[in-house]
Design a protein around this motif. Sequence first.
Motif, PDB file in Angstrom:
ATOM      1  N   PRO A  37       0.838  -1.214   0.000  1.00 13.24           N
ATOM      2  CA  PRO A  37       0.000   0.000   0.000  1.00 13.24           C
ATOM      3  C   PRO A  37       0.865   1.254   0.000  1.00 13.24           C
ATOM      4  CG  PRO A  37      -0.613  -1.520   1.780  1.00 13.24           C
ATOM      5  CD  PRO A  37       0.685  -2.002   1.235  1.00 13.24           C
ATOM      6  N   GLU A  38       0.256   2.380  -0.276  1.00 10.91           N
ATOM      7  CA  GLU A  38       0.926   3.667  -0.120  1.00 10.91           C
ATOM      8  C   GLU A  38       1.401   3.790   1.323  1.00 10.91           C
ATOM      9  OE1 GLU A  38       1.285   7.859   0.922  1.00 10.91           O
ATOM     10  OE2 GLU A  38      -0.378   6.571   1.563  1.00 10.91           O
ATOM     11  N   HIS A  39       2.555   4.418   1.514  1.00 14.88           N
ATOM     12  CA  HIS A  39       3.244   4.299   2.801  1.00 14.88           C
ATOM     13  C   HIS A  39       2.385   4.733   3.989  1.00 14.88           C
ATOM     14  CE1 HIS A  39       4.574   8.542   3.803  1.00 14.88           C
ATOM     15  NE2 HIS A  39       4.133   8.720   2.579  1.00 14.88           N
ATOM     16  N   LYS A  40       1.528   5.737   3.816  1.00 15.36           N
ATOM     17  CA  LYS A  40       0.714   6.198   4.941  1.00 15.36           C
ATOM     18  C   LYS A  40      -0.402   5.215   5.302  1.00 15.36           C
ATOM     19  CE  LYS A  40       1.563  11.150   4.321  1.00 15.36           C
ATOM     20  NZ  LYS A  40       0.930  12.473   4.098  1.00 15.36           N
ATOM     21  N   ARG A  41      -0.700   4.283   4.395  1.00 13.59           N
ATOM     22  CA  ARG A  41      -1.791   3.337   4.642  1.00 13.59           C
ATOM     23  C   ARG A  41      -1.300   1.955   5.033  1.00 13.59           C
ATOM     24  NH1 ARG A  41      -4.172   1.949   0.393  1.00 13.59           N
ATOM     25  NH2 ARG A  41      -2.982   3.006  -1.242  1.00 13.59           N
ATOM     26  N   ILE A  42       0.020   1.786   5.142  1.00 11.22           N
ATOM     27  CA  ILE A  42       0.553   0.449   5.431  1.00 11.22           C
ATOM     28  C   ILE A  42       0.030  -0.093   6.754  1.00 11.22           C
ATOM     29  CG2 ILE A  42       2.672  -0.743   6.138  1.00 11.22           C
ATOM     30  CD1 ILE A  42       4.101   0.544   3.853  1.00 11.22           C
ATOM     31  N   ILE A  43       0.138   0.687   7.807  1.00 10.36           N
ATOM     32  CA  ILE A  43      -0.271   0.196   9.126  1.00 10.36           C
ATOM     33  C   ILE A  43      -1.788   0.026   9.203  1.00 10.36           C
ATOM     34  CG2 ILE A  43      -0.303   0.708  11.593  1.00 10.36           C
ATOM     35  CD1 ILE A  43       2.414  -0.184  10.440  1.00 10.36           C
ATOM     36  N   THR A  44      -2.538   0.967   8.656  1.00  6.40           N
ATOM     37  CA  THR A  44      -4.002   0.853   8.729  1.00  6.40           C
ATOM     38  C   THR A  44      -4.508  -0.363   7.968  1.00  6.40           C
ATOM     39  OG1 THR A  44      -4.228   2.330   6.823  1.00  6.40           O
ATOM     40  CG2 THR A  44      -4.298   3.331   9.013  1.00  6.40           C
ATOM     41  N   GLU A  45      -3.810  -0.770   6.917  1.00  9.35           N
ATOM     42  CA  GLU A  45      -4.275  -1.897   6.113  1.00  9.35           C
ATOM     43  C   GLU A  45      -3.682  -3.236   6.555  1.00  9.35           C
ATOM     44  OE1 GLU A  45      -4.036  -1.431   1.924  1.00  9.35           O
ATOM     45  OE2 GLU A  45      -4.888   0.602   1.923  1.00  9.35           O
ATOM     46  N   THR A  46      -2.543  -3.205   7.226  1.00 10.57           N
ATOM     47  CA  THR A  46      -1.898  -4.486   7.564  1.00 10.57           C
ATOM     48  C   THR A  46      -1.746  -4.718   9.059  1.00 10.57           C
ATOM     49  OG1 THR A  46       0.368  -3.589   7.548  1.00 10.57           O
ATOM     50  CG2 THR A  46      -0.552  -4.308   5.436  1.00 10.57           C
ATOM     51  N   GLY A  47      -1.943  -3.688   9.895  1.00 11.37           N
ATOM     52  CA  GLY A  47      -1.636  -3.826  11.312  1.00 11.37           C
ATOM     53  C   GLY A  47      -2.824  -3.671  12.232  1.00 11.37           C
ATOM     54  N   ASP A  48      -2.637  -4.177  13.444  1.00 12.43           N
ATOM     55  CA  ASP A  48      -3.648  -4.089  14.501  1.00 12.43           C
ATOM     56  C   ASP A  48      -2.909  -4.112  15.825  1.00 12.43           C
ATOM     57  OD1 ASP A  48      -5.702  -4.223  16.267  1.00 12.43           O
ATOM     58  OD2 ASP A  48      -6.535  -6.113  15.532  1.00 12.43           O
ATOM     59  N   LYS A  49      -3.026  -3.026  16.594  1.00 12.10           N
ATOM     60  CA  LYS A  49      -2.283  -2.932  17.850  1.00 12.10           C
ATOM     61  C   LYS A  49      -2.711  -3.978  18.873  1.00 12.10           C
ATOM     62  CE  LYS A  49      -0.448   1.746  18.110  1.00 12.10           C
ATOM     63  NZ  LYS A  49      -0.351   2.979  18.920  1.00 12.10           N
ATOM     64  N   ALA A  50      -3.869  -4.555  18.664  1.00  9.62           N
ATOM     65  CA  ALA A  50      -4.320  -5.577  19.615  1.00  9.62           C
ATOM     66  C   ALA A  50      -3.461  -6.833  19.540  1.00  9.62           C
ATOM     67  CB  ALA A  50      -5.784  -5.926  19.339  1.00  9.62           C
ATOM     68  N   THR A  51      -2.828  -7.059  18.389  1.00  8.65           N
ATOM     69  CA  THR A  51      -1.964  -8.234  18.215  1.00  8.65           C
ATOM     70  C   THR A  51      -0.517  -7.780  18.269  1.00  8.65           C
ATOM     71  OG1 THR A  51      -3.647  -9.216  16.789  1.00  8.65           O
ATOM     72  CG2 THR A  51      -1.464 -10.209  16.758  1.00  8.65           C
ATOM     73  N   ARG A  52       0.166  -8.162  19.335  1.00  8.57           N
ATOM     74  CA  ARG A  52       1.549  -7.719  19.514  1.00  8.57           C
ATOM     75  C   ARG A  52       2.535  -8.663  18.803  1.00  8.57           C
ATOM     76  NH1 ARG A  52       2.662  -3.649  23.298  1.00  8.57           N
ATOM     77  NH2 ARG A  52       0.773  -2.380  23.446  1.00  8.57           N
ATOM     78  N   TYR A  53       3.701  -8.124  18.563  1.00  5.03           N
ATOM     79  CA  TYR A  53       4.751  -8.899  17.898  1.00  5.03           C
ATOM     80  C   TYR A  53       5.250 -10.001  18.820  1.00  5.03           C
ATOM     81  CZ  TYR A  53       9.266  -9.953  15.745  1.00  5.03           C
ATOM     82  OH  TYR A  53      10.336 -10.593  15.191  1.00  5.03           O
ATOM     83  N   ASN A  54       5.343 -11.193  18.296  1.00  2.00           N
ATOM     84  CA  ASN A  54       5.767 -12.355  19.081  1.00  2.00           C
ATOM     85  C   ASN A  54       7.291 -12.463  19.073  1.00  2.00           C
ATOM     86  OD1 ASN A  54       5.780 -14.712  20.540  1.00  2.00           O
ATOM     87  ND2 ASN A  54       5.367 -16.023  18.767  1.00  2.00           N
ATOM     88  N   GLY A  55       7.925 -11.537  19.737  1.00  2.00           N
ATOM     89  CA  GLY A  55       9.376 -11.529  19.776  1.00  2.00           C
ATOM     90  C   GLY A  55       9.870 -10.283  20.485  1.00  2.00           C
ATOM     91  N   ARG A  56      11.167 -10.066  20.443  1.00  2.00           N
ATOM     92  CA  ARG A  56      11.775  -8.932  21.129  1.00  2.00           C
ATOM     93  C   ARG A  56      12.339  -7.956  20.104  1.00  2.00           C
ATOM     94  NH1 ARG A  56      16.862  -7.648  22.163  1.00  2.00           N
ATOM     95  NH2 ARG A  56      17.578  -9.667  21.344  1.00  2.00           N
ATOM     96  N   PHE A  57      12.208  -6.658  20.387  1.00  3.46           N
ATOM     97  CA  PHE A  57      12.794  -5.618  19.544  1.00  3.46           C
ATOM     98  C   PHE A  57      13.703  -4.741  20.390  1.00  3.46           C
ATOM     99  CE2 PHE A  57      12.790  -1.135  18.371  1.00  3.46           C
ATOM    100  CZ  PHE A  57      13.381  -1.203  17.122  1.00  3.46           C
TER     101      PHE A  57
END
Length: 615
Positions: free
Chosen positions: A480-500
Amino acid sequence: MRILVNNPYLFQYFSLVVLLLVLFGISFYKGQVALRKWSGIALIVTPVVYFYLILEAYTLNIPYTDDFNLLETIHHFHVANGFVGKIEVLFEQVNQHRFAFERTVMLIMYFFTGTVNIKTQILLGNLALLGIFYLLFLTFKKEQISWYYFIPVPYVLFNLIYFENAVWGIAAIQNTPLIFFALLSAYGMGKNDQKGWYLGVAAALLTTFTSGSGILTWIIGTLILALQKRFKLLFVWLAIAFAIVLFYFLFDYQVIPSHTGSIWPHPIFNIIFVFAFWGNALYLDVIHPIANSFYVDMIWCVLLGAGILLIFFIWLVRLIMARTTLWSDWFLWGAMMFAMGTGAMFVISRPINTYVMYGGNIFSRRYMIFGVALLATVYVCVVILVKNFKNGKNIVAGLGLLCFLALNFVSYYLSVTSIRKFHEDLAIDSFYWTNHKTFLTTGDNFGDIPFWNHPTRMSNMIDTLDANGLLDFDQFKQLPEHKRIITETGDKATRYNGRFDLKISYLNDLNNVPSKFLRFEATHNGASEPVYFVLASANRTILLPALPVPNSVGDLIQKQTYYSSNYQYSLYRTKLPAGLFEVWMMEKDPAAPGKWKSYFTGKSISLLDSTLAIK
């Protein structure tokens, strides 16, 4: 061949080579000629096949920096007026070079296919390695030396020490054919017959219009003909050389002044620098920041270069004192002169004023191909020098095989990650251009554009290349266009299964200025694998490739796999824009092929001009 990108199977490659080496050794003790023959052939073929498999897997049909300029000339060639106009385009000056050969290859490709494929160009350029390989092999046949002693050569020729030259379009089609044509010219002149002379002239022409250092072939041919006392052909050779040099420097040529200084204020430093270039096959793919640090690999480069000079003088004395000579004598002498002369030209154009072991990143990786070709040539010379001494010949071959195997294995272990980074950076360049009008692969600062940050040249060039079917730069239509990447692919309710984590340090840049250096790190425990670090702010979304971290040597042997479950990406702070960014990890959605899934790490980073922080 994406499978080799995800896993290069280095352990399996190393194991196969070791197994073949054991079988080859056993064949001598048991007298098994058939086993010796087939294991020896396999030892020669294996590094060649693996090298080209890696190239096929890691190269992309995406231009990088000067590749765009060469592609642009295809368009210019078609719109040029008249014969003279087309010749001007074909021989257009680039710095001190005239890339007529490279442009001709691309024009032929365009004529037959309607486009230019950078990946094909890279593979074609690297095929010249087979030509170098074959010419060196012919010298063993001419000298009546068993082909067993040739086994070490492919391990030094076909490695990743010169990875930049191997995977970059313009470098691959320039430097490797350049060396092959120069060696072919020396081979032709060494044949000491009319057909060989014609071959030498043709190859010298190709060399001249492949790169600026190709002019050396005319000097080398002059020396060979003079020592062979072929004065009639020497006169004709000099006349052709004079005409070519006049055309080179007078036809639509502009003298570019050099501001790099002279070698004379620091002659000792620059003599050592020449040695380092000649021995640069030992220049390891490790960080060499421009700082007053002691680099052991550079010391070995200098020592190897000094040893190469010694072999060169021994060979010259042998050549002068010999009652009769073979074409191989002249060919190897010419091959050494070309690589060593190129190194001398490099140092003259880029002199230094300090000890080379403190020099940092003084060489571009694309120049390692000259040191590799020179080392292979010198090995052949040493074997010939001791060919009448069986024990000496065996010692040279044994040491050569041991050293070249180690160099081959180390080059792959260290540099596979470098070509993986280059591969992934190139793949995301189109996203950066479409969304941010810059490249990840080019420039020191976010927003930098190739060709001196000209406001319109790059845009116009890409539009022109795209309109002519020479470029398919939109490689990431599925994103997607860069500003829509998170809105179209992400959900804060599901956290990353790992360490950053984000590591911040200081590393001297190419201007010898300590600069902030960032390393994004992540681990993953799930079934899928992260593909990108995603930095999302209100105004921008930045994607950085999540590159798998290689296992240690011990873990490589124990786990029999090259990559670990850790991921990272490193870059200077200036390559990122200022702002407050949430950090996400993007993966390919296993439930929807062709789709992406982003996971919030729970971390945010502040990238401001004065401060850096992670929350």
